[in-house]
Design a protein around this motif. Structure first.
Motif, PDB file in Angstrom:
ATOM      1  N   SER A   1      42.403 -27.425 -32.290  1.00 12.79           N
ATOM      2  CA  SER A   1      41.336 -26.468 -31.955  1.00 12.79           C
ATOM      3  C   SER A   1      41.065 -25.765 -33.424  1.00 12.79           C
ATOM      4  N   VAL A   2      42.413 -25.304 -33.909  1.00 15.55           N
ATOM      5  CA  VAL A   2      42.447 -24.594 -35.236  1.00 15.55           C
ATOM      6  C   VAL A   2      41.963 -25.551 -36.405  1.00 15.55           C
ATOM      7  N   VAL A   3      42.250 -26.856 -36.280  1.00  9.68           N
ATOM      8  CA  VAL A   3      41.972 -27.928 -37.249  1.00  9.68           C
ATOM      9  C   VAL A   3      40.337 -28.095 -37.056  1.00  9.68           C
ATOM     10  N   GLN A   4      39.700 -28.028 -35.965  1.00  9.64           N
ATOM     11  CA  GLN A   4      38.408 -28.205 -35.614  1.00  9.64           C
ATOM     12  C   GLN A   4      37.570 -27.073 -36.382  1.00  9.64           C
ATOM     13  N   PHE A   5      38.239 -25.729 -36.222  1.00  9.13           N
ATOM     14  CA  PHE A   5      37.542 -24.613 -36.656  1.00  9.13           C
ATOM     15  C   PHE A   5      37.357 -24.636 -38.053  1.00  9.13           C
ATOM     16  N   SER A   6      38.511 -25.064 -38.761  1.00 12.35           N
ATOM     17  CA  SER A   6      38.559 -24.991 -40.264  1.00 12.35           C
ATOM     18  C   SER A   6      37.777 -26.278 -40.857  1.00 12.35           C
ATOM     19  N   SER A   7      37.382 -27.326 -40.053  1.00 13.03           N
ATOM     20  CA  SER A   7      36.791 -28.382 -40.618  1.00 13.03           C
ATOM     21  C   SER A   7      35.587 -27.949 -41.177  1.00 13.03           C
ATOM     22  N   ASP A   8      35.144 -28.463 -42.381  1.00  6.76           N
ATOM     23  CA  ASP A   8      33.682 -28.225 -42.825  1.00  6.76           C
ATOM     24  C   ASP A   8      32.543 -28.938 -42.103  1.00  6.76           C
TER      25      ASP A   8
ATOM     26  N   LEU B   1      32.391 -22.297 -32.444  1.00  2.00           N
ATOM     27  CA  LEU B   1      32.369 -21.319 -31.271  1.00  2.00           C
ATOM     28  C   LEU B   1      33.217 -21.723 -30.239  1.00  2.00           C
ATOM     29  N   TRP B   2      33.018 -22.902 -29.526  1.00  2.00           N
ATOM     30  CA  TRP B   2      34.051 -23.560 -28.475  1.00  2.00           C
ATOM     31  C   TRP B   2      35.533 -23.384 -28.934  1.00  2.00           C
ATOM     32  N   ALA B   3      35.777 -23.829 -30.257  1.00  2.00           N
ATOM     33  CA  ALA B   3      37.242 -23.904 -30.782  1.00  2.00           C
ATOM     34  C   ALA B   3      37.828 -22.224 -30.573  1.00  2.00           C
ATOM     35  N   VAL B   4      37.028 -21.407 -31.001  1.00  2.00           N
ATOM     36  CA  VAL B   4      37.638 -19.903 -31.030  1.00  2.00           C
ATOM     37  C   VAL B   4      37.633 -19.588 -29.527  1.00  2.00           C
ATOM     38  N   GLN B   5      36.890 -19.823 -28.981  1.00  4.61           N
ATOM     39  CA  GLN B   5      36.967 -19.394 -27.497  1.00  4.61           C
ATOM     40  C   GLN B   5      38.104 -20.171 -26.654  1.00  4.61           C
ATOM     41  N   TYR B   6      38.140 -21.411 -26.846  1.00  8.12           N
ATOM     42  CA  TYR B   6      39.421 -22.333 -26.229  1.00  8.12           C
ATOM     43  C   TYR B   6      40.593 -21.982 -26.711  1.00  8.12           C
ATOM     44  N   THR B   7      40.749 -21.666 -27.983  1.00 10.28           N
ATOM     45  CA  THR B   7      42.003 -21.354 -28.770  1.00 10.28           C
ATOM     46  C   THR B   7      42.461 -19.925 -27.929  1.00 10.28           C
ATOM     47  N   ILE B   8      41.447 -18.881 -28.001  1.00 12.42           N
ATOM     48  CA  ILE B   8      41.954 -17.354 -27.328  1.00 12.42           C
ATOM     49  C   ILE B   8      42.378 -17.986 -25.865  1.00 12.42           C
ATOM     50  N   ALA B   9      41.630 -18.554 -25.101  1.00 12.84           N
ATOM     51  CA  ALA B   9      41.978 -18.508 -23.832  1.00 12.84           C
ATOM     52  C   ALA B   9      43.482 -19.284 -23.521  1.00 12.84           C
TER      53      ALA B   9
ATOM     54  N   LYS C   1      54.144 -20.657 -34.259  1.00 17.55           N
ATOM     55  CA  LYS C   1      54.571 -20.697 -35.622  1.00 17.55           C
ATOM     56  C   LYS C   1      54.594 -22.482 -35.796  1.00 17.55           C
ATOM     57  N   GLY C   2      54.695 -23.044 -34.824  1.00 15.35           N
ATOM     58  CA  GLY C   2      54.348 -24.601 -35.222  1.00 15.35           C
ATOM     59  C   GLY C   2      52.941 -24.786 -35.353  1.00 15.35           C
ATOM     60  N   SER C   3      52.197 -24.079 -34.432  1.00 13.91           N
ATOM     61  CA  SER C   3      50.480 -24.360 -34.794  1.00 13.91           C
ATOM     62  C   SER C   3      50.113 -23.939 -36.375  1.00 13.91           C
ATOM     63  N   TYR C   4      50.953 -22.847 -36.730  1.00 12.78           N
ATOM     64  CA  TYR C   4      50.493 -22.147 -38.010  1.00 12.78           C
ATOM     65  C   TYR C   4      50.822 -23.243 -38.932  1.00 12.78           C
ATOM     66  N   SER C   5      52.190 -23.661 -38.895  1.00 13.97           N
ATOM     67  CA  SER C   5      52.708 -24.734 -39.781  1.00 13.97           C
ATOM     68  C   SER C   5      51.842 -25.870 -39.871  1.00 13.97           C
ATOM     69  N   PHE C   6      51.414 -26.499 -38.659  1.00 14.66           N
ATOM     70  CA  PHE C   6      50.511 -27.634 -38.847  1.00 14.66           C
ATOM     71  C   PHE C   6      49.270 -27.353 -39.431  1.00 14.66           C
ATOM     72  N   PHE C   7      48.603 -26.015 -39.277  1.00  9.84           N
ATOM     73  CA  PHE C   7      47.264 -25.782 -39.693  1.00  9.84           C
ATOM     74  C   PHE C   7      47.521 -25.556 -41.214  1.00  9.84           C
ATOM     75  N   THR C   8      48.691 -24.987 -41.759  1.00  5.74           N
ATOM     76  CA  THR C   8      48.923 -24.922 -43.227  1.00  5.74           C
ATOM     77  C   THR C   8      49.132 -26.502 -43.869  1.00  5.74           C
ATOM     78  N   LEU C   9      49.699 -27.326 -43.157  1.00  8.06           N
ATOM     79  CA  LEU C   9      49.883 -28.556 -43.515  1.00  8.06           C
ATOM     80  C   LEU C   9      48.335 -29.226 -43.554  1.00  8.06           C
ATOM     81  N   PHE C  10      47.695 -29.249 -42.703  1.00  8.25           N
ATOM     82  CA  PHE C  10      46.504 -29.721 -42.885  1.00  8.25           C
ATOM     83  C   PHE C  10      45.503 -29.180 -43.903  1.00  8.25           C
ATOM     84  N   SER C  11      45.597 -27.693 -43.992  1.00 11.18           N
ATOM     85  CA  SER C  11      44.720 -27.264 -45.101  1.00 11.18           C
ATOM     86  C   SER C  11      45.131 -27.676 -46.454  1.00 11.18           C
TER      87      SER C  11
END
Length: 408
Positions: A296-303, A311-319, A392-402
């Motif tokens: 979901s984080v990767v999808q939100f950051s994708s151009d 919108l769905w990625a934000v709502q889904y991640t929060i839930a 922490k793992g999710s953030y590390s994955f997001f950083t790596l993807f970015s």
């Protein structure tokens, strides 16, 4: 007026036979995963629905495979498919292990009714406190699930209703009809009336799945709240073992020690039963949740992601984060309370007892020194450190993807 209607409806969920779990059991019954012997026809109909839900999730995996070359669609489908898989797992956990779940609920309700009948003011006050807490958490969680479901169903339909250009593009064959959930059907659902049929099925599955999710999770959290509250009550009982009243029989001290032993044994038995029911489900849930949050984080950051997908990625991640936090937080609370419950013994006037009483109290203190730790399979514990590790793992994955995107 609207608030009063909601309060009135919530009051109807209360059940004097189940002081704590009444609303949770009724929600589970409403969605067919709490089955009683006097509703056999209803049980069969809901079991058909549950099996149909499993086939629906299978169709989502089929569609996921077909969309493997479209990165954003695949990510969106993966998040929805993971929800379906989690819902199916929790659903069949109740249906297949119905006797154990009902035994656990019956034991909890019986213990509370006995304590209410006994009439100890301090105990009843503590019960009311954790009951109110469980109600607030359950109702807020149901609201979160409902809001997520509204976003899931409403977002694609809203686009169809408000955008004239989008509707015209559909007529011209430039766009496809919006799908609530990516899934496969044995008919063309990008044309009428196939779109209507598929939408009805998807809406029904979304409502059923969210009901199962809300019922299962709220009930589990309420049971954890019960365990924590009862250990606080047990701790208070231990502190009052030597509270001698005027003209009291000396044997009453021994009766209080016996009651503390019985109460603790009861909590251990129910915790072990609850652990056996929850742990396999949570093992699968933690793996899927970790993966889904990353996606979901990767999808939100994708151009390339559309506004609807973001919108769905934000709502889904929060839930997902809220759901994971609730389990880890309450599991941690039970563990924390279980390692300090023996302090009630040391806070008592143990020095006032005779030799035999002091020996029994010492044995009681040793018995109480047994932590209760809920797990998610053999590898993870339901504690706050586990939640932090996943974040922490999710953030590390997001950083790596970015960084990979910047390099490309």
């Amino acid at each position: 007026m609207f608030a009063q209607k909601i309060i009135s409806w919530l009051e109807q969920l209360e059940d004097p036979r189940n002081p704590l779990l009444g609303p949770n059991i009724k929600i589970l019954f409403l969605f067919g995963i709490w089955q009683t012997g006097d509703t056999k026809l209803r049980n069969k109909l809901f079991n058909i629905i549950h099996v149909s839900t499993a086939f629906f999730v299978l169709s989502q995996f089929i569609d996921l495979y077909k969309q493997r070359n479209d990165f954003n669609k695949a990510l969106n489908n993966l998040s929805l498919t993971s929800i379906g898989l989690i819902c199916c797992t929790k659903c069949f956990s109740y249906v297949l292990r119905q006797p154990q779940w009902q035994k656990l609920a019956a034991n909890i309700s019986e213990e509370e009714l006995i304590q209410i009948k006994f009439g100890n003011e301090k105990v009843i006050k503590k019960m009311e406190q954790y009951k109110l807490y469980a109600r607030v958490v359950s109702y807020l969680y149901w609201g979160l699930v409902l809001m997520t479901n509204v976003v899931l169903i409403g977002t694609p339909m809203l686009k169809l209703l408000i955008s004239e250009t989008y509707r015209q593009n559909i007529k011209n064959g430039k766009e496809e009809y919006p799908q609530i959930m990516s899934c496969w059907f044995p008919f063309d659902y990008n044309k009428m009336p196939g779109f209507v049929y598929s939408s009805v099925v998807q809406i029904f599955m979304a409502l059923q799945g969210s009901g199962v999710l809300a019922g299962h999770d709220a009930n589990a959290i309420s049971i954890m709240t019960f365990m924590k509250g009862q250990m606080q009550i047990l701790k208070e009982k231990c502190a009052n073992i030597f509270e001698v009243k005027e003209n009291e029989d000396p044997k009453e001290v021994l009766n209080r020690i016996k009651e503390c032993c019985r109460h603790h044994s009861f909590l251990l038995q129910q915790s072990e039963l609850f652990e056996s029911l929850l742990s396999p489900v949570m093992f699968l849930y933690l793996m899927i949740c970790s993966m889904a949050i990353c996606c979901s984080v990767v999808q939100f950051s994708s151009d390339e992601a559309t506004a609807t997908q973001k919108l769905w990625a934000v709502q889904y991640t929060i839930a997902q984060i809220a759901q994971l936090f609730l389990f880890c937080w309450h599991g941690n609370e039970v563990f924390t309370e279980s390692i300090v419950v023996d302090q009630g013994v040391y806070a008592s006037d143990w020095w006032r007892g005779d030799l035999r009483q002091r020996r029994l109290v010492l044995l009681l203190a040793g018995k109480l020194n047994r932590p209760i730790l809920y797990t998610a399979g053999p590898f993870s514990n339901l504690t706050v450190p586990t939640f932090i590790s996943i974040m922490k793992g999710s953030y590390s994955f997001f950083t790596l993807f970015s960084q990979m995107q910047e390099a490309n």
